[in-house]
Structures are given as structure tokens and as C-alpha cells.
Design an enzyme around this catalytic site. Structure first.
Site, PDB file in Angstrom:
ATOM      1  N   GLY A 195      44.742 -28.884 -46.984  1.00  0.00           N
ATOM      2  CA  GLY A 195      45.186 -27.302 -46.066  1.00  0.00           C
ATOM      3  C   GLY A 195      46.257 -26.758 -47.080  1.00  0.00           C
ATOM      4  O   GLY A 195      46.265 -25.586 -46.109  1.00  0.00           O
ATOM      5  N   GLY A 196      45.498 -26.363 -48.079  1.00  0.00           N
ATOM      6  CA  GLY A 196      45.995 -24.806 -48.979  1.00  0.00           C
ATOM      7  C   GLY A 196      45.725 -23.950 -47.787  1.00  0.00           C
ATOM      8  O   GLY A 196      46.755 -22.529 -48.220  1.00  0.00           O
ATOM      9  N   ASP A 316      43.776 -17.766 -56.419  1.00  0.00           N
ATOM     10  CA  ASP A 316      43.220 -19.687 -56.083  1.00  0.00           C
ATOM     11  C   ASP A 316      42.600 -20.537 -56.860  1.00  0.00           C
ATOM     12  O   ASP A 316      42.069 -21.169 -56.383  1.00  0.00           O
ATOM     13  CB  ASP A 316      42.341 -19.086 -55.066  1.00  0.00           C
ATOM     14  CG  ASP A 316      41.578 -21.070 -53.304  1.00  0.00           C
ATOM     15  OD1 ASP A 316      42.600 -21.119 -53.569  1.00  0.00           O
ATOM     16  OD2 ASP A 316      40.372 -21.080 -53.685  1.00  0.00           O
TER      17      ASP A 316
END
Length: 579
Positions: A195-196, A316
């Protein structure tokens, strides 16, 4: 009732219980520890807790693999196709394999006949970032344990499929989910969370596998309190040491891929994901413990050491990729080492006893965010290649970055062969235009502050299976594939390497030379993880087939190039027939 009739009734009852699975062969801690040596079963995700994905079977080898043939296939069925990223488990003649939409199937390993299925009742509001996949389960005692996309952990009786216990890992409405394979360590079931992209807080937890009750919890963002047996167990790091203000309260660092365990050092190794939000200008500092590998004491949940692969991540570059234990031969010495092929494009080797940096070498052709790593293990970043800060309500400077945020290697596990002393890494060559945007945290909403478009670097290939020498970082051989590689890797004592391709093939290569030796068309993209085992004196191979995962959802121009790959949902089983 006479004694004889009473005894006969008792015997009949025992027989019925045995038939129903009450007398099922339990999986013990000793069985799990011995999994790398047990060629007749696959009891762990990774073919051993160290995650080497190496089988000691050698009936299949470069001389015999051409005779490998399919023996049965099982359809996961219905409309629930999408990505099939699971690694099967095999025990006592039964295959346990998870499927998309949080399903689990128990199949007869000889025939493919379905024994039972379990399908989670998922709510409408689940928020998985990267498809409705599930990567596998864990076996312990008489249970098979797996996670669901609404952030639950479920334990089923492995003979009947009946629910024994079910626990909430977190609140799915806040953006939490779970898709990794749990891990059994010293009588505990170890899990993380996904769930980052929603500003959740990552954590690693240990539970009693027989009851699901929490033993310890270790958050992976500085400032959060850990617990042990229901009591406070120390704050992770130091509050505000590497995070400004209250940013740590929604800091990301999701533990979404699962971990490995090294019994020689008694350490759990877990990778952590991106800091939240992606817009790095909102959170000056290294932002521990995001984009890192953590070594955790399995008895207490304390962090023993950490290594951050991408400090102050702005691209990311999740650090979740598996940390694989191996013995490194270097300068006449044997080092207890571990290796990790990171999203950021570098192949890292560390001393697994203390986290000391040994080396970092690129395993992709372009790493524009950094020019390398210094002797202390710090990246030499390129400041002008960090996406620019937003201008007012508009976006910041656009930069082209390689690798893309989908990584030099994403989730798909690599393999290590102790005979060849090589790692086999499924890599991808792509970059991205990326920019930052204004963002504010809101519970359950996407928390990125960035935009992007992914682009291939080369016309002729994107995926590359690469054999890497960890002592030097050199690429010994490579196989180039037109589409991205998105499936896991298996290697064997028979000098073989197996992996799948989005074009639908399961392929076998010579582990020393990279020569392609065998392939089979499964009918859909292979993004699962192959395994092998021995049954009735024959060597078997199994892999899940079914195209999906993050690439078609997030792949930009790459996704357009591979839009015609058919979806699917099958488990394929092959064997080398007796001569």
C-alpha cells in the site's frame, strides 16, 4: 453396546477423520529448515528460507530437458483471469497454488484433480496498486496460510480447505492490502503489508501460525512504536531524525514483497518500498527506513542492521527486492554474504552478518539517477536527474530517468546456483519521463505527487535474463527478450535455468552458457514462478501462466507494445518421463 461394537465404531470414526484430513502429515520447523535438501517436496516460497531457488535435482539437464513434456494443466477458471504471479507449494502429493483475486487451490499432483478451492470474499473497496495478484502461501503444521487483497491473513486446513482462523493485518480502507507469500520462521508466521502508494506505514509482523495471534510488530518508518507480546518494544529509529515534521506518520516504506530468513545468522531480511509521497521535495532527508533492506531479530522484532539502497528516493525505486543469502568466495576468503538486484538498477552484495557494504554494480545498461556507489555504500546521485519541485500548482521540471519506476528488476525473484556461483536476474531495460506535482495526504487516496510515462530504451528488446557473478558484478551471459520479463527464476543442479516470458513461453537455459535448450507455449504470458520436484522417480516442473501484473496497468508506451497478449489462468505441470 458391546465392547467389540464400540471398538469397531471408534475405528470407523478414526478412518473417517483420516479421510477428512485430520491425520494429515504436519509440516514442522525441521521440515522447513530442510526444504532446500528435500527434492520430493517444495515447502517454502523460495525453495528454502534463504531464497536461493535452487533445486538439487539433476534428472533434467542439458542432455535430457528436450524430453520434458506437459502432463496436465488446471484452469483457475471463470472470469477471474488477470496476472498469475504465484509460486506453487508441493507436499505429500498435493499442490497448493494461489490465484488472482485472493484464491487458493489444492490439486492432486499426479492428476491435477481439484481437491478443494478457497475464494476470499473481497469487498468492493480494495485498492491494490498493481493488479489483483497473489504470490503464494506458506505451509505449517496442518495449515496452509495466505494473504488477501483486503489485508487479511487466512489459515486453512490443508486437507479440507476449511477456515481455521482469519486475522486483519490492517485497514484496507486506508489503502492497505496483502499479496506476498507469508514466511514461517522458528514457529512464527512472518508477514508484511502493501500500500505504499496510499501513504500507509510499512511493517513486519510475527504471529502464532496456529492461532494468528500477534507476537511482535516492527514498523518500517522512523518514529513508530514496535510491540512485543502486547507491550511497547521501542520506537523504530529516532523520531524526526530523517523525516521532517509529521511526514513520518504517512511515510510508506511498504513491505509488500515478503522476506527471507538466514538460519546461520538468525536474521530475517525484509526489503522496504518507496517513501511517500513520491514527490521527494516534500520530505528532505534520507527518509529511513524506506528503500532499504532491514535485518530483523525473529525473536524480538528488533532491527539489527539496515542498508538503504536509495536514500531520499525520488524515482519510486522500492528496495523490496529479495535479499538472498549465499557464501561469497573473494580474495581467498568465504564471506557470509547476501545479494539483492534492486529496482534502482544496481546489484548489491553485503555482509549479511552486519550489513557492511561490499559492492554495487549496475545490472542494466543505463542508471541515469546515479553514476555509481562510493566505498562506503553511498550513491553518487546526479542532482539534475531528480524530478523538479512543483511550481505553484503546476508540475515541476520533467526529467528522463532510467531505469523506470518499474525497475531494473521488479518483484520477480532471481535465483542463485551454488555450483555455477552465479545469480540469474530477470532484468528490464526501460526509462521514464517523470515529474513532480503538488500533493496532500488523504486517508485511502493515492499519495504520489508525481506523473510519469514509461518508454523502452531499445527497439529490439526490453527484458533480459542475466547471469551475474557476485564476486565481480560482471554479466557472464544474457538472454534478451522482446517483451519485459515479469516472472520468477528457478535454477537446478542439473545445470538449468527456468523462467517464463509474456509471449507465453516457459523456457529452459543452460546455466553456464545461457543457451536456450527448451520452450513450451502455455497460451498466456508467464509471470509466475517455476518450481521442480521428484515424484514416483520422475522429475516434474510446474508454473502458473496468466498475463497481468503492473506492466499492462502502468507501462505507458511499453504497455501499448504488448497490449495483445491474451489473459489466462492456468497451472501447467510437466515431467521428464522415465526412459
Amino acid at each position: 453396546m458391546s465392547f467389540k461394537r464400540h471398538l469397531a465404531g471408534a475405528i470407523s470414526a478414526v478412518a473417517l477423520l483420516a479421510a477428512a484430513g485430520a491425520m494429515a502429515k504436519p509440516v514442522t520447523d525441521a521440515d522447513i529448515a530442510n526444504d532446500p535438501n528435500n527434492t520430493s517436496e517444495v515447502l517454502t516460497y523460495g525453495i528454502g528460507t534463504q531464497g536461493q531457488r535452487f533445486s538439487k535435482l539433476d534428472m533434467l539437464n542439458p542432455d535430457t530437458v528436450s524430453k520434458l513434456v506437459p502432463v496436465w494443466a488446471y484452469s483457475f477458471g471463470g472470469e477471474k483471469m488477470r496476472g498469475q504471479e504465484s509460486q506453487p507449494l508441493i507436499q505429500d502429493g498435493t499442490i497448493y497454488v494461489t490465484g488472482s483475486y485472493s484464491r487458493l487451490f489444492a490439486l492432486d499432483a499426479h492428476t491435477g484433480k481439484q481437491k478443494w478451492t478457497y475464494e476470499a470474499r473481497l469487498p468492493d473497496g480494495i485498492m491494490p496498486c498493481c493488479d489483483v495478484i497473489n504470490r503464494g502461501a506458506a505451509l505449517y503444521d496442518e495449515l496452509v496460510i495466505f494473504g488477501t487483497l483486503d489485508a487479511k491473513l487466512v489459515a486453512l486446513n490443508k486437507e479440507t480447505g476449511k477456515v481455521v482462523w482469519k486475522k486483519d493485518l490492517e485497514d484496507y480502507k486506508a489503502g492497505y492490502s496483502f499479496s506476498a507469500a507469508p514466511m514461517i520462521v522458528k514457529g512464527k508466521v512472518i508477514t508484511g503489508v502493501s500500500g505504499g502508494e496510499f501513504g500507509i506505514v510499512g511493517k513486519v509482523e510475527a504471529r502464532d501460525p496456529k492461532t494468528g495471534e500477534l507476537i511482535w510488530s516492527r514498523p518500517t518508518v522512523e518514529g513508530h512504536m514496535g510491540t512485543l507480546n502486547g507491550k511497547d518494544n521501542g520506537i523504530t529509529g529516532t523520531t524526526n531524525a530523517t523525516w521532517p515534521g509529521d511526514m513520518w506518520k504517512s511515510g510508506g516504506a511498504a513491505t509488500w514483497l515478503g522476506g527471507t530468513y538466514d538460519p546461520e545468522t538468525n536474521l530475517i531480511f525484509y526489503g522496504t518500498g518507496n517513501p511517500a509521497p513520491w514527490n521527494s521535495h516534500t520530505r528532505p532527508g534520507d527518509n529511513l527506513y524506506s528503500a532499504s533492506t532491514l535485518a530483523i531479530d525473529p525473536d524480538t522484532g528488533k532491527i539489527v542492521w539496515h542498508y538503504q539502497t536509495t536514500p531520499h528516493d525520488g524515482w519510486d525505486f522500492d528496495g523490496v527486492n529479495e535479499f538472498v543469502s549465499f557464501d561469497l568466495q573473494k580474495d581467498g576468503k568465504t564471506i557470509k554474504a547476501g545479494a539483492k538486484a534492486d529496482r534502482n538498477g544496481y546489484f548489491f552484495v553485503l555482509d549479511r552478518t552486519n550489513g557492511k557494504f561490499i559492492s554495487a554494480t549496475p545490472f542494466v545498461t543505463k542508471t541515469s539517477w546515479a553514476t555509481g556507489f562510493d566505498s562506503a555504500g553511498k550513491p553518487k546521485t546526479v542532482p539534475e536527474n531528480r524530478p523538479g519541485a512543483p511550481v505553484g500548482e503546476g508540475k515541476g521540471k520533467v526529467v528522463f530517468s532510467a531505469p523506470s519506476f518499474l525497475g531494473g528488476k521488479n518483484w520477480m525473484p532471481m535465483a542463485y546456483n551454488p555450483d555455477t556461483k552465479l545469480f540469474y536476474v530477470p532484468a528490464n531495460e526501460w526509462g521514464m519521463d517523470i515529474w513532480n506535482e503538488p500533493v496532500t495526504y488523504k486517508k485511502g487516496a493515492a499519495y504520489l505527487g508525481a506523473g510519469f510515462t514509461i518508454k523502452p530504451l531499445y527497439e529490439d528488446y526490453i527484458g533480459a535474463l542475466r547471469a551475474i557473478d557476485p564476486a565481480t558484478g560482471k554479466i557472464v551471459w544474457e538472454y534478451k527478450n522482446p517483451a519485459p520479463l515479469w516472472g520468477g527464476v528457478l535454477t537446478t543442479k542439473g545445470n538449468l535455468v527456468f523462467t517464463g516470458t509474456p509471449e507465453g513461453f516457459l523456457k529452459a537455459f543452460d546455466a553456464k552458457t545461457g543457451k536456450e535448450l527448451w520452450k513450451f507455449q502455455t497460451g498466456s504470458g508467464v509471470v509466475g514462478v517455476p518450481v521442480t520436484w521428484e515424484m514416483d522417480g520422475e522429475q516434474y516442473v510446474a508454473v502458473a501462466s496468466g498475463w497481468g501484473g503492473a506492466v499492462p496497468l502502468w507501462g505507458g508506451e511499453v504497455a501499448k507494445k504488448i497490449k495483445d497478449i491474451p489473459q489466462g489462468g492456468m497451472l501447467w505441470v510437466f515431467k521428464l518421463p522415465k526412459s
